[in-house]
Design an enzyme around this catalytic site. Structure first.
Site, PDB file in Angstrom:
ATOM      1  N   GLU A  43      -8.049 -12.068  -3.583  1.00 49.99           N
ATOM      2  CA  GLU A  43      -6.757 -11.542  -4.025  1.00 49.99           C
ATOM      3  C   GLU A  43      -5.950 -12.649  -4.700  1.00 49.99           C
ATOM      4  O   GLU A  43      -5.266 -13.426  -4.011  1.00 49.99           O
ATOM      5  CB  GLU A  43      -5.968 -11.012  -2.826  1.00 49.99           C
ATOM      6  N   HIS A  83      -4.156 -13.254   4.757  1.00 54.11           N
ATOM      7  CA  HIS A  83      -3.534 -12.587   3.609  1.00 54.11           C
ATOM      8  C   HIS A  83      -2.532 -13.552   2.960  1.00 54.11           C
ATOM      9  O   HIS A  83      -1.888 -14.344   3.645  1.00 54.11           O
ATOM     10  CB  HIS A  83      -2.845 -11.295   4.053  1.00 54.11           C
ATOM     11  N   ASN A 117      -3.896  -1.801   2.758  1.00 55.74           N
ATOM     12  CA  ASN A 117      -3.010  -2.721   3.477  1.00 55.74           C
ATOM     13  C   ASN A 117      -1.579  -2.213   3.323  1.00 55.74           C
ATOM     14  O   ASN A 117      -0.971  -2.375   2.271  1.00 55.74           O
ATOM     15  CB  ASN A 117      -3.169  -4.133   2.895  1.00 55.74           C
ATOM     16  N   TRP A 118      -1.076  -1.602   4.380  1.00 55.72           N
ATOM     17  CA  TRP A 118       0.260  -1.018   4.290  1.00 55.72           C
ATOM     18  C   TRP A 118       1.377  -2.028   4.497  1.00 55.72           C
ATOM     19  O   TRP A 118       2.555  -1.687   4.376  1.00 55.72           O
ATOM     20  CB  TRP A 118       0.399   0.125   5.312  1.00 55.72           C
ATOM     21  N   GLY A 121      -2.606  -2.523  -1.764  1.00 50.89           N
ATOM     22  CA  GLY A 121      -1.309  -2.512  -1.098  1.00 50.89           C
ATOM     23  C   GLY A 121      -0.484  -1.317  -1.532  1.00 50.89           C
ATOM     24  O   GLY A 121      -0.645  -0.201  -1.039  1.00 50.89           O
ATOM     25  N   GLY A 122       0.383  -1.525  -2.527  1.00 49.74           N
ATOM     26  CA  GLY A 122       1.353  -0.506  -2.942  1.00 49.74           C
ATOM     27  C   GLY A 122       0.765   0.878  -3.185  1.00 49.74           C
ATOM     28  O   GLY A 122       1.318   1.887  -2.727  1.00 49.74           O
ATOM     29  N   SER A 142      -2.733  -5.469  -7.209  1.00 50.24           N
ATOM     30  CA  SER A 142      -2.299  -4.439  -8.164  1.00 50.24           C
ATOM     31  C   SER A 142      -3.403  -3.444  -8.532  1.00 50.24           C
ATOM     32  O   SER A 142      -3.465  -2.985  -9.671  1.00 50.24           O
ATOM     33  CB  SER A 142      -1.689  -5.071  -9.417  1.00 50.24           C
ATOM     34  N   GLU A 153       0.371 -13.257   1.969  1.00 45.57           N
ATOM     35  CA  GLU A 153       1.729 -13.251   2.525  1.00 45.57           C
ATOM     36  C   GLU A 153       1.798 -14.039   3.830  1.00 45.57           C
ATOM     37  O   GLU A 153       2.810 -14.668   4.138  1.00 45.57           O
ATOM     38  CB  GLU A 153       2.213 -11.801   2.693  1.00 45.57           C
ATOM     39  N   GLY A 160       1.165  -7.169  -5.903  1.00 47.50           N
ATOM     40  CA  GLY A 160       2.472  -6.526  -5.986  1.00 47.50           C
ATOM     41  C   GLY A 160       3.180  -6.736  -7.314  1.00 47.50           C
ATOM     42  O   GLY A 160       4.370  -6.464  -7.438  1.00 47.50           O
TER      43      GLY A 160
END
Ligand code: PGA
Length: 253
Positions: A168, A96, A9-10, A233-234, A212, A98, A174
């Protein structure tokens, strides 16, 4: 054998040039393996570049991070599941954290989006997870089941079986603090029990963990039987760390 899913997931990172280059590099350095698949979720504007870079690789796919539930019309700024499908997406993230917590998406809205995604022939990846205060209050199971019920409302058993769930925990996204494999597995079992009651007999849901995930912790997480893959993600933003994650061995699987 269930194929493990490695989903990237960018978020709001990588325009078309960077997105295409990253996928080309990753695929050049990673040969297809029967036991795993990769899914890239670039920003919608970079989807075309990613689809082109996939160059028909059977072990890799692209998806969108968000869709509106209406297929078309006067909805300035939105994108829809049929348009994403036409542009080459085969997956869509829904719900998600966010979207839920920064954009106010409700359980009812995630349900509409899951139905729209399925109607367009895309595979939905429904994200669920509790906030830190909800975990501390012992409400993790209640929150996750409420999000599942809302997100999968109105689906018959066959449609429910097409949904991949990503657990998640919001406090792990993050932050560099991942859930332990045992804590993730406990929530996965709750999700799996719910899905078993709502899908055709004999179907086994695929449930991913996200929050993470890194090259350092991927092996321990993926050693856990309950995890059918990871949503990253990251650590998915650079070829080096992503390759280390997708190369993670899964002994005995
Ligand atoms: P993270 O993000 O790996 O950077 O924690 C995961 C996600 O939001 O899907």
């Amino acid at each position: 054998m269930t194929r493990a899913i490695f989903a990237a997931n960018w978020k709001l990172n990588h325009g078309p040039a960077a997105a295409g280059a990253l996928v080309r590099e990753v695929l050049a350095r990673f040969q297809p393996r029967a036991d795993r698949e990769q899914i890239f979720f670039p920003p919608a504007l970079s989807l075309g570049a990613v689809v082109e870079a996939l160059a028909g690789r059977r072990d890799a796919a692209a998806g969108v991070q968000h869709v509106y539930w209406e297929p078309k019309g006067a909805f300035t700024g939105e994108i829809s599941a049929p348009l994403a499908a036409e542009a080459g997406a085969t997956w869509a993230l829904v719900g998600h954290s966010e979207r839920r917590h920064k954009f106010g998406e409700t359980d009812e809205e995630t349900g509409r989006k899951v139905r729209a995604v399925l109607a367009a022939g895309l595979a939905p990846m429904l994200c669920v997870g509790e906030l830190l205060e909800e975990r501390r209050a012992g409400r993790t199971e209640e929150v996750v089941l409420r999000q599942l019920t809302g997100g999968l409302a109105g689906l018959d058993a066959a449609a429910t079986a097409r949904v991949v769930v990503a657990y998640e925990p919001v406090w792990a996204i993050g932050t560099g603090v991942n859930a332990t494999p045992a804590d993730a597995a406990a929530v996965h079992r709750t999700i799996r029990r719910w899905l078993a009651d709502h899908t055709p007999p004999g179907s086994r849901a695929r449930i991913l963990y996200g929050g993470s995930v890194s090259p350092e912790n991927a092996a321990a997480l993926l050693a856990e039987e309950e995890l059918d893959g990871v949503l990253v993600g990251g650590a998915s933003l650079k070829a080096e760390s992503w390759l280390r994650i997708i190369e993670t061995a899964r002994p005995g699987r």
